[in-house]
Scaffold this active site. Sequence first.
Site, PDB file in Angstrom:
ATOM      1  N   TYR A 173     -19.407-127.674  42.970  1.00 49.43           N
ATOM      2  CA  TYR A 173     -19.815-126.343  43.446  1.00 49.43           C
ATOM      3  C   TYR A 173     -18.585-125.469  43.735  1.00 49.43           C
ATOM      4  O   TYR A 173     -17.597-125.961  44.303  1.00 49.43           O
ATOM      5  CB  TYR A 173     -20.668-126.522  44.716  1.00 49.43           C
ATOM      6  N   ARG A 230     -23.560-127.476  71.989  1.00 49.21           N
ATOM      7  CA  ARG A 230     -22.772-127.726  70.780  1.00 49.21           C
ATOM      8  C   ARG A 230     -22.865-129.208  70.415  1.00 49.21           C
ATOM      9  O   ARG A 230     -22.942-129.570  69.247  1.00 49.21           O
ATOM     10  CB  ARG A 230     -21.305-127.302  70.984  1.00 49.21           C
ATOM     11  N   ASP A 242     -23.098-134.604  46.986  1.00 46.74           N
ATOM     12  CA  ASP A 242     -23.823-133.363  47.247  1.00 46.74           C
ATOM     13  C   ASP A 242     -25.177-133.459  46.534  1.00 46.74           C
ATOM     14  O   ASP A 242     -25.248-133.462  45.309  1.00 46.74           O
ATOM     15  CB  ASP A 242     -22.992-132.186  46.719  1.00 46.74           C
ATOM     16  N   LYS A 293     -30.687-123.945  50.056  1.00 47.07           N
ATOM     17  CA  LYS A 293     -31.306-123.967  48.737  1.00 47.07           C
ATOM     18  C   LYS A 293     -32.721-124.558  48.822  1.00 47.07           C
ATOM     19  O   LYS A 293     -33.534-124.052  49.554  1.00 47.07           O
ATOM     20  CB  LYS A 293     -30.395-124.731  47.775  1.00 47.07           C
TER      21      LYS A 293
HETATM   22  C1  LIG Z   1     -24.843-123.446  47.826  1.00 47.52           C
HETATM   23  C2  LIG Z   1     -24.228-124.762  47.614  1.00 47.52           C
HETATM   24  C3  LIG Z   1     -23.297-125.280  48.517  1.00 47.52           C
HETATM   25  C4  LIG Z   1     -22.795-124.505  49.713  1.00 47.52           C
HETATM   26  O1  LIG Z   1     -23.795-124.288  50.646  1.00 47.52           O
HETATM   27  P1  LIG Z   1     -23.866-123.022  51.635  1.00 47.52           P
HETATM   28  O2  LIG Z   1     -25.082-123.259  52.407  1.00 47.52           O
HETATM   29  O3  LIG Z   1     -23.910-121.804  50.767  1.00 47.52           O
HETATM   30  O4  LIG Z   1     -22.610-123.054  52.448  1.00 47.52           O
HETATM   31  C5  LIG Z   1     -22.804-126.554  48.285  1.00 47.52           C
HETATM   32  N1  LIG Z   1     -23.190-127.264  47.212  1.00 47.52           N
HETATM   33  C6  LIG Z   1     -24.081-126.803  46.327  1.00 47.52           C
HETATM   34  C7  LIG Z   1     -24.468-127.655  45.165  1.00 47.52           C
HETATM   35  C8  LIG Z   1     -24.622-125.538  46.488  1.00 47.52           C
HETATM   36  O5  LIG Z   1     -25.485-125.074  45.582  1.00 47.52           O
END
Ligand SMILES: *Cc1c(COP(=O)(O)O)cnc(C)c1O
Length: 389
Positions: free
Chosen positions: A100, A48, A172, A197
Amino acid sequence: MEFSKQTSLLHSKYKTDPHNGAVSVPIQHASTFDQPDIDQFGPYDYARGGNPTREALEEIIADLENGRHGFAFASGMAAISNVFMLLSSGDHLVITDDVYGGTFRLTDKVLHRQGITHTFVDMTDPAAVEAAIQPNTKMIYMETPSNPTMKITPIDKIVQLARRHDCLTALDNTFLTPVLQRPIDLGVDIVVHSATKFIGGHSDVVAGLAVVKDDALAGELHFLQNCFGSILGPQDAWLVMRGLKTLHTRMEASMASAEKLAEWLLTRPEVEHVYYPGLEGHEGREVNELQAEGPGAVLSFRLKDRESVRRFVQSVEIPVFAVSLGAVETILSYPPTMSHAAMSDEERDARGITDGILRLSVGLEKTEDIMEDFTRAFQQVASVKEKDQ
Ligand SMILES: *Cc1c(COP(=O)(O)O)cnc(C)c1O
């Protein structure tokens, strides 16, 4: 010699395995590591806290983002939650209002239970951000381009404000990835990603990443990562590294296609508006050009109403109709019932997430095939309308 990121990513110290020359990072499944003595510890003890496969990914993403320390989490939301856990009861967070959907939910529904307050603010406007800052504000959280209306936050201006008020900044970077935008170079403290993504890129892994430059901040994040335990498993870390190898090439190809599609959608009478930072007249386009190397591969467009959206979605053949983005296959999604379902109707309206809006994440198909597919779907929308009249 100093190579570009695109090259050095493929020729990092993880290029070959020092033991046997393997041209792929080994997947280490061990949950624990043998210790030499009661008071002697090797580089790893319990997985971990650290695992060699995860560590390879963490170093690679730290390097790509021009940071010094990377952290891999079980999902983007796990990464974002850990970053928010840097805050304590009594602290205040200023956060972009079209964040998001999952981050919105976490902020809106969970943070206050920990005694952390927040203000949502339009981050395209630094004056509004400054007005939202309180004496106890400890973090400013950005997302640019935003989702789904692709609003652009002037990163350097927000960083200056944060420094003046002694707040951390987090951003982000899921939509543009370090290929197109490196927030740490602009002074941002913490970069987060949904690696599910573009970074993973193949719709086959859920993962999150965080990168920082500051050693003390890295220590705190590592402490939290180990405390909460929402780490990325070794198999998934390997998949993310595999995705990263083609990130530059995928990003470039998808972006070129998105640029063509955005221009083409503008010419369609069925389309009321196209949201894409690469388009002339898109608010924030100039800011994006200054701080990023391109507008990315995600765009949104608005049809007349929900019924037109339904017909269109039922008629298109190429895109996957799904939650998510950033994959080799083009993904079409409907924010009001998908990514932004956690918001009330009023909250969506306030953000311009109207009933006619569709988000398109452009993949690697031939652009002309998508145009042909969409042309057919637009004709379906129109023909149904005529019959109705
Ligand atoms: C999908 C997404 C998230 C969350 O990510 P997960 O891997 O689904 O938990 C956060 N920010 C953005 C801009 C996203 O597109």
